[in-house]
Structure formats: structure tokens, C-alpha cells
Design an enzyme around this catalytic site. Structure first.
Site, mmCIF file in Angstrom:
data_model
loop_
_atom_site.group_PDB
_atom_site.id
_atom_site.type_symbol
_atom_site.label_atom_id
_atom_site.label_comp_id
_atom_site.label_asym_id
_atom_site.label_seq_id
_atom_site.Cartn_x
_atom_site.Cartn_y
_atom_site.Cartn_z
ATOM 1 N NE ARG A 1 -2.560 -4.789 5.603
ATOM 2 C CZ ARG A 1 -2.369 -5.133 4.332
ATOM 3 N NH1 ARG A 1 -2.627 -6.354 3.939
ATOM 4 N NH2 ARG A 1 -1.917 -4.265 3.467
ATOM 5 N N GLY B 1 5.954 -2.510 3.540
ATOM 6 C CA GLY B 1 5.634 -3.133 4.826
ATOM 7 C C GLY B 1 6.196 -4.539 4.939
ATOM 8 C CG ASP B 2 5.572 -6.777 8.671
ATOM 9 O OD1 ASP B 2 6.565 -6.038 8.831
ATOM 10 O OD2 ASP B 2 4.798 -7.112 9.589
ATOM 11 C CB THR C 1 2.699 0.619 6.257
ATOM 12 O OG1 THR C 1 1.319 0.390 6.601
ATOM 13 C CG2 THR C 1 3.535 0.290 7.475
ATOM 14 N N GLY D 1 0.842 -1.208 0.000
ATOM 15 C CA GLY D 1 0.000 0.000 0.000
ATOM 16 C C GLY D 1 0.871 1.250 0.000
ATOM 17 C CG ASP E 1 -1.842 -0.296 7.989
ATOM 18 O OD1 ASP E 1 -2.682 0.609 7.788
ATOM 19 O OD2 ASP E 1 -1.707 -1.274 7.241
ATOM 20 N NE ARG F 1 -1.179 -4.956 -0.896
ATOM 21 C CZ ARG F 1 -1.944 -3.912 -0.583
ATOM 22 N NH1 ARG F 1 -2.976 -3.606 -1.336
ATOM 23 N NH2 ARG F 1 -1.709 -3.204 0.506
ATOM 24 C CG ASP G 1 1.093 -2.991 10.052
ATOM 25 O OD1 ASP G 1 1.972 -2.295 9.490
ATOM 26 O OD2 ASP G 1 0.347 -3.749 9.423
HETATM 27 P P1 ADP Z 1 3.111 -4.667 2.587
HETATM 28 O O1 ADP Z 1 4.517 -4.611 2.116
HETATM 29 O O2 ADP Z 1 2.500 -3.305 2.730
HETATM 30 O O3 ADP Z 1 2.959 -5.536 3.818
HETATM 31 P P2 ADP Z 1 1.970 -6.782 0.935
HETATM 32 O O4 ADP Z 1 1.811 -7.713 2.080
HETATM 33 O O5 ADP Z 1 0.848 -6.667 -0.029
HETATM 34 O O6 ADP Z 1 2.234 -5.286 1.410
HETATM 35 O O7 ADP Z 1 3.298 -7.189 0.156
HETATM 36 C C1 ADP Z 1 3.750 -6.455 -0.959
HETATM 37 C C2 ADP Z 1 4.367 -7.384 -1.985
HETATM 38 O O8 ADP Z 1 5.509 -8.028 -1.425
HETATM 39 C C3 ADP Z 1 3.483 -8.530 -2.450
HETATM 40 O O9 ADP Z 1 2.575 -8.154 -3.447
HETATM 41 C C4 ADP Z 1 4.500 -9.504 -2.984
HETATM 42 O O10 ADP Z 1 4.911 -9.154 -4.276
HETATM 43 C C5 ADP Z 1 5.663 -9.314 -2.022
HETATM 44 N N1 ADP Z 1 5.614 -10.364 -0.999
HETATM 45 C C6 ADP Z 1 4.748 -10.497 0.017
HETATM 46 N N2 ADP Z 1 4.966 -11.619 0.715
HETATM 47 C C7 ADP Z 1 5.994 -12.251 0.096
HETATM 48 C C8 ADP Z 1 6.705 -13.477 0.320
HETATM 49 N N3 ADP Z 1 6.396 -14.300 1.331
HETATM 50 N N4 ADP Z 1 7.708 -13.786 -0.522
HETATM 51 C C9 ADP Z 1 8.035 -12.971 -1.546
HETATM 52 N N5 ADP Z 1 7.413 -11.812 -1.809
HETATM 53 C C10 ADP Z 1 6.414 -11.437 -1.005
HETATM 54 O O1 F6P Z 2 -1.690 -1.201 4.616
HETATM 55 C C1 F6P Z 2 -2.315 0.001 4.279
HETATM 56 C C2 F6P Z 2 -3.795 -0.216 4.052
HETATM 57 O O2 F6P Z 2 -4.358 1.026 3.681
HETATM 58 C C3 F6P Z 2 -4.543 -0.833 5.211
HETATM 59 O O3 F6P Z 2 -4.840 0.099 6.226
HETATM 60 C C4 F6P Z 2 -5.761 -1.401 4.503
HETATM 61 O O4 F6P Z 2 -6.245 -2.523 5.215
HETATM 62 C C5 F6P Z 2 -5.208 -1.821 3.168
HETATM 63 O O5 F6P Z 2 -3.999 -1.117 2.967
HETATM 64 C C6 F6P Z 2 -6.147 -1.570 2.013
HETATM 65 O O6 F6P Z 2 -5.580 -2.108 0.867
HETATM 66 P P1 F6P Z 2 -6.130 -1.798 -0.609
HETATM 67 O O7 F6P Z 2 -5.654 -0.449 -0.990
HETATM 68 O O8 F6P Z 2 -5.532 -2.876 -1.433
HETATM 69 O O9 F6P Z 2 -7.620 -1.844 -0.530
#
Ligand code: ADP
Ligand code: F6P
Length: 322
Positions: A175, A106-107, A129, A15, A131, A76, A133
Site C-alpha cells: 500500500r 490493520g489501522d 497485515t 486484507g 504491509d 471491507r 504499516d
Molecule cells: P485494514 O484494517 O487492513 O486497514 P481497511 O482500512 O479496509 O483495512 O478497514 C477494514 C474495515 O474496517 C473497513 O472495511 C470498515 O468496515 C472498518 N473501518 C475502517 N475505517 C473505519 C472507521 N473510520 N470507522 C469504522 N469502521 C471503519
Molecule cells: O493491506 C494489504 C494489501 O495487500 C496491500 O499491500 C494492498 O495495497 C492491498 O491490500 C490490496 O487490497 P485488495 O486485496 O483489496 O486489492
């Protein structure tokens, strides 16, 4: 011996968050000032796999520090969660001479960075992020802007809610984390704050509270509900039926992710971007930048992902008391 870093890439992933542009600007300008070549990777891991990579010069990041969103775009990307996708990503980095990447996200994005590091591409994560978090850090880029945006919106809803003597449930993002709800709950003077970390809320208690407050002459009742609890619309219907007081649900949604970053977000993002470049230059990899106890430090990504962060019970107690 640590490999010599000559060219770095920067991408934003997951995000978007206000302040990501300030971080990108800092990575580009710090990198160039340190004598590195810097490449911008568009649309997160998706852009990496599609070779959407361009050389960055200082002017490419002019006039962006004040802008919301991310000029690199974000995405994503499912393909990157597979072993084949990750190997393809590492190969593309090698083809473009990219020795290290700064991943702002993020994570989930750090998990991707971890995979690239294992395949020989040095990676450093920067927490981006709204969040808040990410357990290893007290600060994440975008949180400060998001809470200020949400706070202003909630003030406005409160005005109309008081005029109509209504009850308002306002759902904020986050989230599975309740930090935006907690901060706005305090800053907006909410009567109730519902957080996923403290899933102990008793709807009957809230209803009794609303009725008691109304008898005392209170003109509004503001409930800040975290996205992780959700169901604000059905909750509003039940509260209206039980109290006889008109109740409206407002879901603030994506407006919380946009807008010009606050000074704090611009400043911290600028420092964190620079720290990430200097960490790569120091030969570090598979690390994430954090702000902890007043200092910028870095953690091993695995260690960071295993950390737990909870809402401080004292802060929650005071938030409810106020
Ligand atoms: P955030 O970084 O905000 O937590 P996401 O969880 O959507 O957002 O992760 C962002 C992108 O990071 C994912 O769309 C994917 O491409 C990559 N990613 C997430 N988890 C994994 C994983 N376990 N291994 C490799 N790439 C990952
Ligand atoms: O991680 C940021 C965030 O805005 C969260 O607060 C929310 O749950 C999520 O992303 C929404 O994701 P999307 O933009 O894919 O609807």
C-alpha cells in the site's frame, strides 16, 4: 468497576494475512482455557452486521495454524463506517452476549474497534497485515511470510532476467508503505529500491546507472518498486527506450498475501492472540497489542493511530549502498 467478561468474539478484517489463522486459534483456545465462551464472527464487520456468528470449540481451530488466509473470512464493510452501522453492530454484540471482541486487522479495522468500544463493547486489536504499516508495533502478522514469498519469486525472475541480460522492475505490495520493498530489495540484491517514503528517485539517474553497469559487464539490473510508487509497466517502457536494454515489469500482486505462514508468523500470531484475550480479561478495552523492543505490550487505539513510523534512513542508505 470493569465489566465482567464471559463471552468474547473474534473477527478478521481488512486484507487477509498469513498467520491470521494462528491468531484466531490462539484467541479461541486461550479464551476457552480461561473459562470464556468464544464466538467466531465471519467476514469481519460485514458478518457482524449480518449476524454471521458461531460458537467456537477447540476443535473448530484444529489443523489451521499452518494454513494461509483466514478461516473466518474477511471483508471491507462500508456500512460499518456509518454511525448507524456501528450502533447496529454493538446491539448485535449485546444480543449475542458478546462482552468483548478481538479484532485482527490493520489501522482501518482498529477505527471500527474504537467505535464499538465507545458503544460499550470492549475491543482489543491485533496487528494483522503484510504491509508492516502499523506504527505502534515492530511486527505485524503476515509480513514475514509475505517477504519470504516475494523474495523467492524475485529470485526466480532474477534467473531469467540474467539469462536474457534484461532489466527487471518488480513491483511488490505494501500500500503506502515500503517495508516489503526495502526488505526484498536487500534480500534479493536489487540494484535499485524505490520506496514511497523516499519519493526522491530520479529516473535519469537509474537509467545512467543501468548503462554504466552494462558497460561493466553486469548481466541484469533489478529494480524493486513499491506499490506505493507503482507505474512499473510505463517505467519499464521508458527505461527500455532510454537504455536500449530489454526491460520487463513484473507485478507480484496477491500471491504475496497467500501461502503457509512462516514459523515466525505462527509464533507471534499465537502470542498476540493470547495477549488480546488476557487484555480483555484484565478489563482493558480500546487497546491494540504491539510487539515493541522485544516485548508484547498494548496501546490505546487513538494513541496508536496517531503514531508515525518511517523507514530508518540508515537502513535505507545501506540498502542502496549494497
Ligand atoms: P485494514 O484494517 O487492513 O486497514 P481497511 O482500512 O479496509 O483495512 O478497514 C477494514 C474495515 O474496517 C473497513 O472495511 C470498515 O468496515 C472498518 N473501518 C475502517 N475505517 C473505519 C472507521 N473510520 N470507522 C469504522 N469502521 C471503519
Ligand atoms: O493491506 C494489504 C494489501 O495487500 C496491500 O499491500 C494492498 O495495497 C492491498 O491490500 C490490496 O487490497 P485488495 O486485496 O483489496 O486489492
Amino acid at each position: 468497576m470493569a465489566k465482567e467478561i464471559k463471552t468474547i468474539g473474534v473477527l478478521t478484517s481488512g486484507g487477509d494475512a498469513p498467520g491470521m489463522n494462528a491468531a484466531v486459534r490462539s484467541v479461541v483456545r486461550t479464551g476457552l482455557a480461561r473459562g470464556l465462551k468464544v464466538k467466531g464472527i465471519m467476514r469481519g464487520y460485514h458478518g457482524l452486521l449480518n449476524e454471521e456468528i458461531k460458537d467456537m470449540v477447540a476443535r473448530d481451530v484444529s489443523d489451521i495454524i499452518q494454513k494461509g488466509g483466514t478461516i473466518l473470512g474477511t471483508a471491507r464493510c462500508m456500512e460499518f463506517t456509518t454511525a448507524e452501522g456501528q450502533e447496529k453492530g454493538a446491539e448485535i454484540c449485546k444480543k449475542h452476549g458478546i462482552d468483548g471482541i478481538v479484532v485482527i486487522g490493520g489501522d482501518g479495522s482498529y477505527r471500527g474497534a474504537q467505535k464499538l468500544a465507545r458503544l460499550g463493547i470492549n475491543t482489543i486489536g491485533v496487528p494483522g497485515t503484510i504491509d508492516l504499516d502499523i506504527s505502534c508495533t515492530d511486527y505485524t502478522i503476515g509480513f514475514d511470510t509475505a517477504i519470504n514469498t516475494a523474495m523467492e519469486a524475485i529470485d526466480k525472475v532474477k534467473d531469467t532476467s540474467s539469462s536474457h541480460e534484461r532489466c527487471s522492475i518488480i513491483e511488490v505490495m505494501g500500500r503506502n508503505a515500503g517495508y516489503i520493498a526495502l526488505w526484498c530489495g536487500v534480500a534479493n540484491g536489487a540494484e535499485d529500491i524505490l520506496l514511497p517514503e523516499n519519493y526522491d528517485y530520479d529516473e535519469q539517474k537509474i537509467i545512467n546507472n543501468i548503462i554504466r553497469n552494462r558497460k561493466k559487464g553486469k548481466k541484469h539490473h533489478l529494480i524493486i518498486n513499491a506499490e506505493g510508487i507503482g507505474h512499473s509497466t510505463s517505467m519499464a517502457r521508458r527505461i527500455e527506450a532510454a537504455t536500449g536494454i530489454e526491460t520487463r515489469a513484473t507485478i507480484l500482486g496477491h500471491m504475496q498475501r497467500g501461502g503457509n505462514p512462516t514459523c515466525k508468523d505462527r509464533y507471534y500470531a499465537s502470542m498476540m492472540g493470547a495477549c488480546a484475550v488476557d487484555a480483555l480479561l484484565a478489563g482493558k478495552s480500546n487497546r491494540v497489542i504491539a510487539y515493541k523492543h522485544g516485548e508484547f505490550i498494548d496501546y490505546d487505539i487513538e494513541e496508536a493511530l496517531n503514531m508515525k513510523k518511517t523507514i530508518d534512513p540508515y537502513q535505507y542508505e545501506i540498502a542502496r549502498l549494497l
